[in-house]
Design an enzyme around this catalytic site. Structure first.
Site, PDB file in Angstrom:
ATOM      1  N   TRP A  19       0.987  -1.088   0.147  1.00 10.99           N
ATOM      2  CA  TRP A  19      -0.003  -0.049   0.097  1.00 10.99           C
ATOM      3  C   TRP A  19       0.856   1.150   0.074  1.00 10.99           C
ATOM      4  CZ3 TRP A  19      -5.046   1.849   0.206  1.00 10.99           C
ATOM      5  CH2 TRP A  19      -5.197   3.210   0.937  1.00 10.99           C
ATOM      6  N   ILE A  20       0.384   2.363  -0.864  1.00  9.36           N
ATOM      7  CA  ILE A  20       1.152   3.508  -0.624  1.00  9.36           C
ATOM      8  C   ILE A  20      -0.138   4.424  -0.689  1.00  9.36           C
ATOM      9  CG2 ILE A  20       3.224   2.989  -1.572  1.00  9.36           C
ATOM     10  CD1 ILE A  20       2.210   4.868  -4.223  1.00  9.36           C
ATOM     11  N   ASN A  21       0.050   5.673   0.139  1.00  6.21           N
ATOM     12  CA  ASN A  21      -0.701   6.732  -0.097  1.00  6.21           C
ATOM     13  C   ASN A  21      -0.175   8.079  -0.106  1.00  6.21           C
ATOM     14  OD1 ASN A  21      -0.977   5.864   3.021  1.00  6.21           O
ATOM     15  ND2 ASN A  21      -1.999   7.970   3.250  1.00  6.21           N
ATOM     16  N   ASP A  22      -0.102   9.166   0.781  1.00  2.94           N
ATOM     17  CA  ASP A  22       0.386  10.540   0.230  1.00  2.94           C
ATOM     18  C   ASP A  22       1.618  10.565   0.055  1.00  2.94           C
ATOM     19  OD1 ASP A  22      -2.097  10.659   1.752  1.00  2.94           O
ATOM     20  OD2 ASP A  22      -1.101  12.141   3.346  1.00  2.94           O
ATOM     21  N   TRP A  46      -4.463   0.242   4.000  1.00  2.00           N
ATOM     22  CA  TRP A  46      -3.661   1.330   4.931  1.00  2.00           C
ATOM     23  C   TRP A  46      -3.328   0.491   6.254  1.00  2.00           C
ATOM     24  CZ3 TRP A  46      -4.203   3.970   9.399  1.00  2.00           C
ATOM     25  CH2 TRP A  46      -3.622   5.121   9.690  1.00  2.00           C
ATOM     26  N   TRP A  81       3.333   9.676   9.842  1.00  3.53           N
ATOM     27  CA  TRP A  81       2.419  10.356   8.797  1.00  3.53           C
ATOM     28  C   TRP A  81       3.008  11.447   7.912  1.00  3.53           C
ATOM     29  CZ3 TRP A  81      -1.161   9.630  13.454  1.00  3.53           C
ATOM     30  CH2 TRP A  81      -1.713   8.167  13.377  1.00  3.53           C
ATOM     31  N   THR A  82       2.147  12.174   7.314  1.00  2.70           N
ATOM     32  CA  THR A  82       2.520  12.822   6.148  1.00  2.70           C
ATOM     33  C   THR A  82       3.363  14.303   6.672  1.00  2.70           C
ATOM     34  OG1 THR A  82       0.801  12.237   4.683  1.00  2.70           O
ATOM     35  CG2 THR A  82       1.747  14.718   4.369  1.00  2.70           C
ATOM     36  N   ARG A 146      -2.095  17.998  11.782  1.00  2.00           N
ATOM     37  CA  ARG A 146      -1.010  16.842  10.991  1.00  2.00           C
ATOM     38  C   ARG A 146      -0.841  17.687   9.704  1.00  2.00           C
ATOM     39  NH1 ARG A 146      -5.963  14.057  11.398  1.00  2.00           N
ATOM     40  NH2 ARG A 146      -6.778  14.037   9.257  1.00  2.00           N
ATOM     41  N   ASP A 147       0.320  17.110   9.045  1.00  7.21           N
ATOM     42  CA  ASP A 147       0.767  17.320   7.660  1.00  7.21           C
ATOM     43  C   ASP A 147       1.235  18.703   7.495  1.00  7.21           C
ATOM     44  OD1 ASP A 147      -0.586  14.723   7.612  1.00  7.21           O
ATOM     45  OD2 ASP A 147      -2.396  15.774   6.678  1.00  7.21           O
TER      46      ASP A 147
HETATM   47  N1  DQQ Z   1      -2.975  10.509   5.299  1.00  9.29           N
HETATM   48  C1  DQQ Z   1      -3.867  11.644   5.582  1.00  9.29           C
HETATM   49  C2  DQQ Z   1      -2.974  12.549   6.199  1.00  9.29           C
HETATM   50  C3  DQQ Z   1      -2.294  11.891   7.023  1.00  9.29           C
HETATM   51  C4  DQQ Z   1      -1.990  10.694   6.013  1.00  9.29           C
HETATM   52  C5  DQQ Z   1      -4.261  12.265   3.963  1.00  9.29           C
HETATM   53  C6  DQQ Z   1      -1.931   9.483   6.971  1.00  9.29           C
HETATM   54  O1  DQQ Z   1      -3.886  13.849   6.808  1.00  9.29           O
HETATM   55  O2  DQQ Z   1      -1.003  12.211   7.411  1.00  9.29           O
HETATM   56  O3  DQQ Z   1      -4.537  10.982   3.145  1.00  9.29           O
HETATM   57  O4  DQQ Z   1      -1.511   8.251   6.220  1.00  9.29           O
END
Ligand code: DQQ
Length: 538
Positions: A19-22, A46, A81-82, A146-147
Site C-alpha cells: 500500500w502507498i498513500n500520500d 492502509w 504520517w505525512t 497534522r501534515d
Molecule cells: N494521510 C492523510 C493525512 C495523514 C496521512 C491524508 C496518513 O492527513 O497524515 O490522506 O496516512
C-alpha cells in the site's frame, strides 16, 4: 497473479509492492529527486504507516531504497504520517512530519540526513528535540493536527510552516515560526482558516508568478507581483485558493472564496488526493505529485498485493489571468514515447468513431486537438451545474447526443465495446464566453462488479473566439487514465480495471456524438515504454 500484473501501471509511480498513500517530502537535492511516501510495509491496505523512499534522476525511472522513517520512537510509534522537506541554508535538507505518538496524539517531528555525502540520503536521524510541536494550546484537537508544509522564509528571516488542524471547530492552516527548524512558536493567528469544512489535510503553500511557467523557491524572498496558492485536501479532493500573502499580517488572503466549498478550484477533478508540490532547482519549475488510490475493493487490493499510484509528476504554474493553475506532465515523461503515429485533418461527424491504431493502446500518450465547425448549436450553460459537474457528466454521458459534443477519446475499450472509458468535452454558451464540460466517465469501464465507477468532471472557461482548438492529452497506463484538458486547465486522473486488459487487445478511438461536426487538425499518439519504477533487481 496475472491480474495484478496487467493492472500494474508501467510508468506511473508505485512502490515495489504493498500500500502507498500520500506523497511526502518530495525534493530535488544534489542531482537526485526524492520521493518519500506513506507506505505499509506489511500489506496492501492502509496501516502500519512508515515512509517509503525512492530516488530518481529524471522523475520517470525510480530506484527503491530502504524506508526513510520507521515508527520506532515515542513520537511516532503509532505511525509516521505525512510531512514535507525543506532545504536549509548550508544545503541541509530537513524533514518535518506528523507522528502518531505513544499517547495517541498527533505531534510533529523532524529528521535530518545521517550522511550528507550519501547521494541517496538513505538514513535519517531523529534528533532528541522531538516532538518539536505538540497539539497544545487553546482550541486544539489533539487528533486533528497534522501534515506540516515545506518551510518558507518570512521577511524577518525566520522560517514559517503551516499545519493542518482543527481549532475551535474551524479548519485551519495553523502557522508556526522558527529560527532553526527545531524550536517553534505558534503565531497567534492561522495562515488561513475557514468554518465551512472538515479538517484540512495536507496543506501546501507556494508562490507563483502569473503566466510564468518558472517556479519559485520559498527558501528565498518572493519577488514582487507573485501570487500565493494555498492548497488543502478535503472531501476526497485537493482544492486551492489563489491570493496574496500579506507580509504585514503574516496571513494568506484569497482573492475570492466561494461560500459553497463544492465550487472551490481543484488540482485534479478525478481520483487524486494529498498532492504536494516542491521547487525543482535543477529546472527552475514547481512540480506537484498527487496520490491516486485504487477504486476496486480491499479484497482486490489484497489479491493484487499492491495499492495506490501517483499521478505523473506535473509542472504547475499560474495562468496569465491569475485565476487558475495550469498543469502539464513533466517533459521527462516524453522520453518514454515510442513509434509516433500522426493524423491530420480528420473530420468527425455525429456518431463517428475513429480507431487509433499502430500503437500499444494499453500504454499510450495521446495528444488530440478539436476544432468546431460551428458554434451555433451550443446549448446554454446553467451556472447551477457548477456545484456538481459529476452529475452533469453522468447525465450527459458520451452516448447522449448533444449540440456541441460530446467529443473526445474512448480508451481501454474491449472489442465488443462492453467495456470502455470515455474522456470527452461538451461546449456550452455562457453570457460572454463559452464553458467546457470535461468528463472522464468510468460508467462502462469494466464489466467486473463492485468497482467504483463515477463520471468525473469539471468545467473550464474557454474563449472560442481567440482560441480555436480545444486540446486533450491523455496518458493511458493500464489501470490509470490521466487527462489534461485545454492545455492543462482541467486535469482528471481515473483508475479503471477493464477485464479486456487481462486477455485481449484494448482499443482506442476518437469520437464525436454531438450534432455539430468537429475537426481534428492534429492527432498524435505514442506507445509508452515501461519505465523502471521501483523494479526489484534480479
Ligand atoms: N494521510 C492523510 C493525512 C495523514 C496521512 C491524508 C496518513 O492527513 O497524515 O490522506 O496516512
Amino acid at each position: 497473479s496475472i491480474v495484478s500484473r496487467k493492472y500494474r501501471t508501467a510508468y506511473h509511480f508505485q512502490a515495489p509492492k504493498n500500500w502507498i498513500n500520500d506523497p511526502n517530502g518530495p525534493m530535488y537535492y544534489n542531482g537526485i529527486y526524492h520521493s518519500f511516501y506513506q507506505y505499509n510495509p506489511n500489506g496492501s491496505i492502509w496501516g502500519d504507516i512508515i515512509w517509503g523512499h525512492s530516488v530518481s534522476t529524471d522523475l520517470v525511472n525510480w530506484i527503491a531504497v530502504e524506508p526513510a522513517l520507521e515508527k520506532d520512537s515515542p513520537g511516532d510509534i503509532l505511525g509516521c504520517w505525512t510531512g514535507s522537506a525543506t532545504i536549509l541554508p548550508g544545503n541541509i535538507p530537513v524533514i518535518i512530519y506528523t507522528g502518531g505518538d505513544i499517547d495517541d496524539r498527533q505531534v510533529q517531528n523532524v529528521v535530518l540526513p545521517k550522511n550528507l555525502s550519501d547521494p541517496y540520503l538513505r538514513e535519517w536521524i531523529k534528533p532528541g528535540n522531538n516532538p518539536v510541536l505538540q497539539p497544545v494550546g487553546p482550541g486544539f484537537n489533539e487528533s486533528q493536527f497534522r501534515d506540516p508544509t515545506t518551510g518558507w522564509i518570512g521577511p524577518d528571516g525566520l522560517w514559517r510552516i503551516a499545519i493542518g488542524a482543527e481549532v475551535n471547530g474551524y479548519s485551519a492552516a495553523v502557522l508556526y515560526k522558527s529560527e532553526d527548524f527545531l524550536n517553534w512558536t505558534r503565531v497567534d493567528h492561522p495562515l488561513y482558516s475557514s468554518n465551512t469544512t472538515n479538517m484540512w489535510e495536507c496543506p501546501d503553500f507556494f508562490a507563483v508568478l502569473p503566466g510564468n511557467k518558472g517556479g519559485l523557491d520559498l527558501s528565498v524572498p518572493i519577488p514582487n507581483g507573485a501570487k500565493h496558492v494555498l492548497k488543502v485536501s478535503l472531501d476526497s479532493r485537493d482544492k486551492y485558493f489563489i491570493g496574496v500573502y500579506d507580509l504585514k499580517r503574516d496571513a494568506f488572503e484569497p482573492d475570492t472564496v466561494e461560500d459553497d466549498r463544492r465550487l472551490w478550484l481543484k488540482i485534479d477533478y478525478g481520483n487524486c488526493y494529498a498532492a504536494k508540490s516542491f521547487f525543482d532547482s535543477k529546472n527552475g519549475r514547481r512540480i506537484i505529485w498527487g496520490w491516486a488510490n485504487e477504486s476496486d475493493s480491499d479484497a482486490d487490493d489484497i489479491a493484487k498485493g499492491w495499492a495506490g499510484i501517483y499521478a505523473m509528476a506535473r509542472t504547475i504554474w499560474l495562468d496569465n489571468d491569475g485565476k487558475q493553475l495550469l498543469q502539464w506532465p513533466v517533459e521527462e515523461v516524453e522520453t518514454l514515447r515510442r513509434n509516433e503515429i500522426n493524423h491530420q485533418g480528420l473530420e468527425l461527424n455525429k456518431g463517428d468513431l475513429f480507431e487509433i491504431e499502430g500503437i500499444d493502446t494499453a500504454q499510450a500518450d495521446v495528444e488530440i486537438d478539436f476544432e468546431l465547425t460551428s458554434i451555433d448549436d451550443a446549448e446554454p450553460f446553467d451556472p447551477s451545474w457548477l456545484v456538481d459537474p459529476e452529475k452533469q457528466c453522468r447525465e450527459a454521458g458520451a452516448s447522449v447526443h448533444g449540440g456541441i459534443g460530446p467529443f473526445g477519446l474512448v480508451v481501454l475499450a474491449s472489442g465488443d465495446m462492453k467495456e470502455h472509458t470515455d474522456v470527452h468535452f461538451r461546449v456550452y454558451k455562457s453570457e460572454q464566453k463559452y464553458m467546457i464540460l470535461m468528463c472522464s466517465d468510468l460508467g462502462r469501464s469494466s464489466v467486473r462488479p463492485g468497482l467504483y465507477t463515477p463520471a468525473y468532471g469539471g468545467f473550464f472557461e474557454f474563449d472560442l473566439e481567440k482560441e480555436k482548438k480545444i486540446s486533450l492529452r491523455t496518458l493511458i497506463d493500464r489501470s490509470a487514465v490521466e487527462s489534461f484538458g485545454g492545455g492543462g486547465r482541467l486535469c482528471i486522473i481515473a483508475r479503471v480495471y477493464p477485464v479486456a486488459l487481462v486477455d485481449e487487445r484494448v482499443h482506442l478511438y476518437a469520437f464525436n456524438n454531438g450534432s455539430t461536426t468537429v475537426r481534428v487538425p492534429q492527432l498524435k499518439a505514442w506507445s509508452m515504454a515501461t519505465a523502471q519504477v521501483n523494479v526489484k533487481k534480479g
